[in-house]
Write a protein that holds these residues in place. Structure first.
Motif, PDB file in Angstrom:
ATOM      1  N   UNK B 148       0.649  -0.966   0.348  1.00  0.00           N
ATOM      2  CA  UNK B 148       0.151  -0.131  -0.428  1.00  0.00           C
ATOM      3  C   UNK B 148       0.768   1.566   0.085  1.00  0.00           C
ATOM      4  N   UNK B 149       2.438   0.903  -0.173  1.00  0.00           N
ATOM      5  CA  UNK B 149       3.309   2.129  -0.030  1.00  0.00           C
ATOM      6  C   UNK B 149       2.971   2.657   1.371  1.00  0.00           C
ATOM      7  N   UNK B 150       2.377   2.570   2.090  1.00  0.00           N
ATOM      8  CA  UNK B 150       2.625   2.957   4.196  1.00  0.00           C
ATOM      9  C   UNK B 150       3.704   2.605   4.458  1.00  0.00           C
ATOM     10  N   UNK B 151       3.795   3.429   5.872  1.00  0.00           N
ATOM     11  CA  UNK B 151       4.976   2.569   6.723  1.00  0.00           C
ATOM     12  C   UNK B 151       4.141   1.672   7.784  1.00  0.00           C
ATOM     13  N   UNK B 152       4.787   1.305   8.308  1.00  0.00           N
ATOM     14  CA  UNK B 152       4.355   0.147   8.943  1.00  0.00           C
ATOM     15  C   UNK B 152       3.729   0.668  10.083  1.00  0.00           C
ATOM     16  N   UNK B 153       4.540   1.598  10.331  1.00  0.00           N
ATOM     17  CA  UNK B 153       3.530   2.371  12.002  1.00  0.00           C
ATOM     18  C   UNK B 153       2.152   2.627  11.486  1.00  0.00           C
ATOM     19  N   UNK B 154       2.386   3.569  10.273  1.00  0.00           N
ATOM     20  CA  UNK B 154       0.630   3.475   9.721  1.00  0.00           C
ATOM     21  C   UNK B 154      -0.597   2.455  10.024  1.00  0.00           C
ATOM     22  N   UNK B 155       0.195   1.338   9.425  1.00  0.00           N
ATOM     23  CA  UNK B 155      -0.961   0.480   8.743  1.00  0.00           C
ATOM     24  C   UNK B 155      -0.805  -0.442  10.195  1.00  0.00           C
ATOM     25  N   UNK B 156       0.197   0.035  11.239  1.00  0.00           N
ATOM     26  CA  UNK B 156      -0.022  -0.785  13.031  1.00  0.00           C
ATOM     27  C   UNK B 156      -1.084   0.097  13.331  1.00  0.00           C
ATOM     28  N   UNK B 157      -1.190   1.743  13.303  1.00  0.00           N
ATOM     29  CA  UNK B 157      -2.293   2.128  14.059  1.00  0.00           C
ATOM     30  C   UNK B 157      -3.890   1.915  13.869  1.00  0.00           C
ATOM     31  N   UNK B 158      -3.930   1.781  12.368  1.00  0.00           N
ATOM     32  CA  UNK B 158      -4.922   1.680  11.503  1.00  0.00           C
ATOM     33  C   UNK B 158      -5.144   0.402  12.180  1.00  0.00           C
ATOM     34  N   UNK B 159      -4.381  -0.907  11.938  1.00  0.00           N
ATOM     35  CA  UNK B 159      -5.081  -2.238  12.954  1.00  0.00           C
ATOM     36  C   UNK B 159      -4.713  -1.913  14.092  1.00  0.00           C
ATOM     37  N   UNK B 160      -4.378  -0.900  14.766  1.00  0.00           N
ATOM     38  CA  UNK B 160      -4.586  -0.801  16.579  1.00  0.00           C
ATOM     39  C   UNK B 160      -6.266  -0.279  16.318  1.00  0.00           C
ATOM     40  N   UNK B 161      -6.298   0.539  15.588  1.00  0.00           N
ATOM     41  CA  UNK B 161      -7.934   1.473  15.858  1.00  0.00           C
ATOM     42  C   UNK B 161      -9.339   0.288  15.330  1.00  0.00           C
ATOM     43  N   UNK B 162      -8.586  -0.394  14.636  1.00  0.00           N
ATOM     44  CA  UNK B 162      -9.691  -1.561  13.618  1.00  0.00           C
ATOM     45  C   UNK B 162      -9.598  -2.354  15.239  1.00  0.00           C
ATOM     46  N   UNK B 163      -8.511  -3.299  16.095  1.00  0.00           N
ATOM     47  CA  UNK B 163      -9.158  -4.180  16.520  1.00  0.00           C
ATOM     48  C   UNK B 163      -9.906  -3.680  17.610  1.00  0.00           C
ATOM     49  N   UNK B 164      -9.718  -2.422  18.307  1.00  0.00           N
ATOM     50  CA  UNK B 164     -10.371  -1.583  19.655  1.00  0.00           C
ATOM     51  C   UNK B 164     -11.708  -2.359  18.735  1.00  0.00           C
ATOM     52  N   UNK B 165     -12.588  -1.930  18.072  1.00  0.00           N
ATOM     53  CA  UNK B 165     -13.904  -2.199  17.228  1.00  0.00           C
ATOM     54  C   UNK B 165     -14.475  -3.302  17.110  1.00  0.00           C
ATOM     55  N   UNK B 166     -13.308  -3.586  16.468  1.00  0.00           N
ATOM     56  CA  UNK B 166     -13.819  -5.366  16.346  1.00  0.00           C
ATOM     57  C   UNK B 166     -13.882  -6.132  17.739  1.00  0.00           C
ATOM     58  N   UNK B 167     -13.115  -5.516  18.426  1.00  0.00           N
ATOM     59  CA  UNK B 167     -12.526  -6.636  19.562  1.00  0.00           C
ATOM     60  C   UNK B 167     -13.965  -6.503  20.597  1.00  0.00           C
ATOM     61  N   UNK B 168     -14.647  -4.768  20.400  1.00  0.00           N
ATOM     62  CA  UNK B 168     -15.835  -4.532  20.759  1.00  0.00           C
ATOM     63  C   UNK B 168     -17.425  -5.264  20.308  1.00  0.00           C
ATOM     64  N   UNK B 169     -17.226  -5.728  19.600  1.00  0.00           N
ATOM     65  CA  UNK B 169     -18.009  -6.843  18.217  1.00  0.00           C
ATOM     66  C   UNK B 169     -17.504  -7.751  19.064  1.00  0.00           C
ATOM     67  N   UNK B 170     -17.189  -7.811  18.871  1.00  0.00           N
ATOM     68  CA  UNK B 170     -16.573  -9.273  19.063  1.00  0.00           C
ATOM     69  C   UNK B 170     -17.403  -9.789  20.691  1.00  0.00           C
ATOM     70  N   UNK B 171     -16.916  -9.038  21.725  1.00  0.00           N
ATOM     71  CA  UNK B 171     -17.417  -8.667  23.102  1.00  0.00           C
ATOM     72  C   UNK B 171     -19.096  -8.958  23.155  1.00  0.00           C
ATOM     73  N   UNK B 172     -19.588  -7.991  22.008  1.00  0.00           N
ATOM     74  CA  UNK B 172     -21.303  -7.939  21.994  1.00  0.00           C
ATOM     75  C   UNK B 172     -21.896  -9.105  21.859  1.00  0.00           C
ATOM     76  N   UNK B 173     -21.196 -10.265  20.848  1.00  0.00           N
ATOM     77  CA  UNK B 173     -21.133 -11.400  20.277  1.00  0.00           C
ATOM     78  C   UNK B 173     -21.674 -12.581  20.693  1.00  0.00           C
TER      79      UNK B 173
END
Lengths: 138, 179
Positions: B148-173
């Protein structure tokens, strides 16, 4: 003893594993229909894609295309863009008529029958969806 | 995939392409539906992507796996479709007369599959690509960053934000399953 970061990483790895598995499970029922894959292959290989016109290629998966076109028709009709309705309807009717003529000519082509009959029936179904949707809107 | 098979794919051998399409098209379709958020548009992206790959087959240089190379082409087709969709939705939004259409389009994209799919479909394009490549395609962070032509840190930031959101959804499931 693990540091807090290590614990967090392990937790993240476990969460990632669960998310990945669950996501794949959610999408597991989505698959490519055999006849569509075969038709796509026929387009790519048998006819030679270099010789295939853009119009033929777009009709490769007519039902899918019809659904996309239906949404686009709905968008245009609902958004009241600067296309006068009579112009849109006339153009649409001309496109549908042309497509029907093409589809009928395919039906006349008997070789290989299985492929052509499938294409024709799918094309008619796709066009029927468009005509029905436009008619409902009008 | 062996070298011999790859050379046959590059040559355009029908049976080699038949095997490739039948082995990988389901997986590519599922990836596409995550990226475009709609089953029909995903089929269009896959179809256009495979046709584009077939056309460009002689340009394959072996710098990545053949499947990865085709994946990149399908992702590009998804981006094209997303760009068209954005234009279309913008045209719809400028009209005050169509709230019901906007609502219908949103729901058609978000009720077909499960909760995680819905959450990913609501992300921005770049974040959605990162999340899809990481969780669905099982790519490493470094590979995603390069692609994607991004820095690894940027990818990790995207993943961290998404993980938090998806973790909440998993909890609700999970809570839903417990009830």
């Amino acid at each position: 003893m693990m540091r807090g970061d290590d614990t967090e990483n392990m937790d993240n790895m476990e969460i990632d594993r669960i998310i990945s598995a669950r996501l794949k499970e959610e999408l597991a029922e989505l698959y490519v229909r055999d006849e569509w894959a075969s038709e796509m292959m026929r387009q790519m290989v048998d006819d030679g894609v270099e010789r295939t016109s853009g119009a033929d290629e777009r009709l490769c998966n007519p039902v899918s295309r019809a659904r996309t076109w239906r949404r686009r028709c709905q968008s245009i009709l609902n958004a009241e863009l600067e296309i006068p309705l009579p112009v849109f309807v006339t153009a649409g009717a001309a496109v549908v008529a042309t497509a029907l003529i093409i589809a009928t000519s395919w039906q006349m082509t008997a070789v290989p029958p299985s492929v052509h009959m499938w294409r024709v029936s799918e094309s008619h179904h796709g066009m029927a969806v468009i005509v029905q949707e436009v008619a409902i809107k009008l | 995939m062996g070298e011999e098979n790859i050379s046959r794919l590059v040559e355009g051998a029908p049976e080699a392409w038949g095997d490739f399409v039948h082995c990988h098209s389901d997986s590519l379709l599922r990836m596409a539906v995550l990226l475009v958020g709609d089953r029909d548009l995903a089929q269009d992206a896959l179809q256009d992507g495979l046709l584009a790959a077939y056309r460009a087959r002689q340009g394959f240089r072996g710098e990545a796996r053949f499947y990865t190379w085709v994946t990149a082409i399908v992702i590009n087709e998804c981006r094209k479709i997303n760009r068209l969709s954005v234009k279309r939705e913008r045209a719809v939004r400028i009209s005050a007369a169509v709230p019901e259409l906007a609502h219908r389009e949103d729901t058609s994209a978000s009720t077909e599959f499960g909760s995680l799919y819905n959450a990913i479909a609501s992300l921005g394009e770049q974040e959605r690509e990162v999340v899809t490549l990481y969780y669905f395609n099982d790519w490493k962070v470094s590979a995603i960053a390069t692609f994607l032509g991004l820095k690894e840190g940027t990818v990790k930031s995207h993943l961290a934000r998404a993980r938090n959101r998806l973790r909440g959804i998993l909890r609700r499931i999970g809570e839903g399953d417990d009830e």
